[in-house]
Design a protein around this motif. Structure first.
Motif, mmCIF file in Angstrom:
data_model
loop_
_atom_site.group_PDB
_atom_site.id
_atom_site.type_symbol
_atom_site.label_atom_id
_atom_site.label_comp_id
_atom_site.label_asym_id
_atom_site.label_seq_id
_atom_site.Cartn_x
_atom_site.Cartn_y
_atom_site.Cartn_z
ATOM 1 N N VAL A 114 0.830 -1.205 0.000
ATOM 2 C CA VAL A 114 0.000 0.000 0.000
ATOM 3 C C VAL A 114 0.866 1.258 0.000
ATOM 4 N N CYS A 115 0.367 2.294 -0.660
ATOM 5 C CA CYS A 115 0.930 3.632 -0.528
ATOM 6 C C CYS A 115 -0.239 4.591 -0.322
ATOM 7 N N TRP A 127 3.465 6.497 -9.002
ATOM 8 C CA TRP A 127 3.467 5.045 -9.093
ATOM 9 C C TRP A 127 3.439 4.594 -10.548
ATOM 10 N N MET A 128 3.849 3.351 -10.753
ATOM 11 C CA MET A 128 3.881 2.784 -12.101
ATOM 12 C C MET A 128 3.717 1.277 -12.005
ATOM 13 N N LEU A 129 2.972 0.719 -12.942
ATOM 14 C CA LEU A 129 2.811 -0.724 -13.075
ATOM 15 C C LEU A 129 3.368 -1.113 -14.430
ATOM 16 N N THR A 130 4.265 -2.113 -14.455
ATOM 17 C CA THR A 130 4.888 -2.515 -15.705
ATOM 18 C C THR A 130 4.219 -3.768 -16.265
ATOM 19 N N ALA A 131 4.498 -4.039 -17.526
ATOM 20 C CA ALA A 131 3.926 -5.207 -18.202
ATOM 21 C C ALA A 131 4.350 -6.511 -17.540
ATOM 22 N N ASP A 132 5.536 -6.549 -16.940
ATOM 23 C CA ASP A 132 5.973 -7.756 -16.247
ATOM 24 C C ASP A 132 5.581 -7.754 -14.768
ATOM 25 N N ARG A 133 4.572 -6.924 -14.438
ATOM 26 C CA ARG A 133 3.902 -6.893 -13.138
ATOM 27 C C ARG A 133 4.787 -6.400 -12.001
ATOM 28 N N LYS A 156 -0.149 9.451 -10.087
ATOM 29 C CA LYS A 156 0.355 10.020 -8.833
ATOM 30 C C LYS A 156 -0.814 10.146 -7.886
ATOM 31 N N LEU A 157 -0.517 10.024 -6.616
ATOM 32 C CA LEU A 157 -1.558 10.129 -5.601
ATOM 33 C C LEU A 157 -1.800 11.591 -5.264
ATOM 34 N N GLY A 158 -3.062 11.897 -5.009
ATOM 35 C CA GLY A 158 -3.452 13.213 -4.538
ATOM 36 C C GLY A 158 -3.724 13.168 -3.043
ATOM 37 N N PRO A 159 -4.127 14.283 -2.457
ATOM 38 C CA PRO A 159 -4.408 14.339 -1.027
ATOM 39 C C PRO A 159 -5.387 13.241 -0.587
ATOM 40 N N GLY A 160 -5.006 12.482 0.426
ATOM 41 C CA GLY A 160 -5.876 11.464 1.005
ATOM 42 C C GLY A 160 -6.077 10.229 0.150
ATOM 43 N N GLU A 161 -5.377 10.116 -0.955
ATOM 44 C CA GLU A 161 -5.569 8.949 -1.822
ATOM 45 C C GLU A 161 -4.689 7.789 -1.392
ATOM 46 N N MET A 162 -5.120 6.604 -1.783
ATOM 47 C CA MET A 162 -4.402 5.367 -1.480
ATOM 48 C C MET A 162 -4.385 4.514 -2.728
ATOM 49 N N ILE A 163 -3.294 3.801 -2.919
ATOM 50 C CA ILE A 163 -3.213 2.789 -3.972
ATOM 51 C C ILE A 163 -2.653 1.536 -3.320
ATOM 52 N N ALA A 164 -3.132 0.395 -3.774
ATOM 53 C CA ALA A 164 -2.699 -0.859 -3.151
ATOM 54 C C ALA A 164 -2.645 -1.964 -4.188
ATOM 55 N N ILE A 165 -1.831 -2.933 -3.904
ATOM 56 C CA ILE A 165 -1.795 -4.172 -4.679
ATOM 57 C C ILE A 165 -2.310 -5.269 -3.763
ATOM 58 N N ALA A 177 -11.464 1.766 -5.321
ATOM 59 C CA ALA A 177 -11.578 0.334 -5.029
ATOM 60 C C ALA A 177 -11.367 0.059 -3.539
ATOM 61 N N VAL A 178 -10.404 0.735 -2.928
ATOM 62 C CA VAL A 178 -10.189 0.590 -1.481
ATOM 63 C C VAL A 178 -11.431 1.064 -0.729
#
Length: 189
Positions: A114-115, A127-133, A156-165, A177-178
């Motif tokens: 998580v970030c 953040w970045m997701l590549t083709a080889d995961r 890129k994340l904005g204020p209060g945002e979260m990204i997760a795998i 999604a979170v």
């Protein structure tokens, strides 16, 4: 469980509130009273935030739930947009004060990587997701050179945002999604 870029400006209040409220926290997994204090009252702000996150996850919360409770987005008009999500934050806000920065936080357990940014959003998180995961998060773009044709998604994340795998399912979860996952954890009306 976490690494943190920035500072928690609310650290003294967060530590005191955590210690005061720990007397009413309960989990079937262990006796919280065995941990006194439940949080480091000294040391770094990252250490204290990590104490809280570990306690919540060990107590049975998923990482994306615990981190959203500790570092929530701004929610002042949420009750008009999504009453269930507003109820989630209101309910959990009774026992936790927001840990505000400026802070960029990354964390990982056996289920999620998580970030998140605090609600002020003053720390960069690209953040970045590549083709080889491969999933990369850094404060600046270009930390790791990746040919453009290998980049599947980036942002890129904005204020209060979260990204997760979701490490079990292999899914990329953006803030929406979170929120959909946590919305289901709202207390019943």
């Amino acid at each position: 469980m976490l690494a943190h870029n920035g500072e928690i400006n609310t650290i003294e209040g967060n530590r005191r509130w955590a210690q005061a409220r720990s007397k009413v926290w309960k989990t079937p997994r262990f006796d919280i009273a065995e941990f006194d204090p439940v949080i480091s009252m000294h040391g770094s702000d990252s250490q204290s935030l990590d104490n809280m996150l570990e306690l919540m996850v060990a107590g049975g919360m998923e990482l994306i739930q615990a981190l959203r409770i500790l570092v929530p987005p701004a929610t002042q008009s949420l009750e008009f947009k999504d009453p269930d999500l507003a109820a989630f934050y209101e309910f959990h806000g009774l026992n936790s004060e927001p840990w505000d920065g400026p802070a960029g936080i990354v964390a990982c357990d056996s289920r999620y990587a998580v970030c998140t940014l605090d609600r002020n959003g003053l720390r960069p998180a690209r953040w970045m997701l590549t083709a080889d995961r491969h999933f990369l998060v850094a404060s600046e773009a270009g930390v790791w050179e990746v040919p453009t044709e290998r980049v599947v998604r980036k942002g890129k994340l904005g204020p209060g945002e979260m990204i997760a795998i979701d490490l079990r399912r292999g899914d990329l979860l953006d803030s929406d999604a979170v929120d959909r996952i946590n919305r289901g954890r709202a207390p019943p009306n």
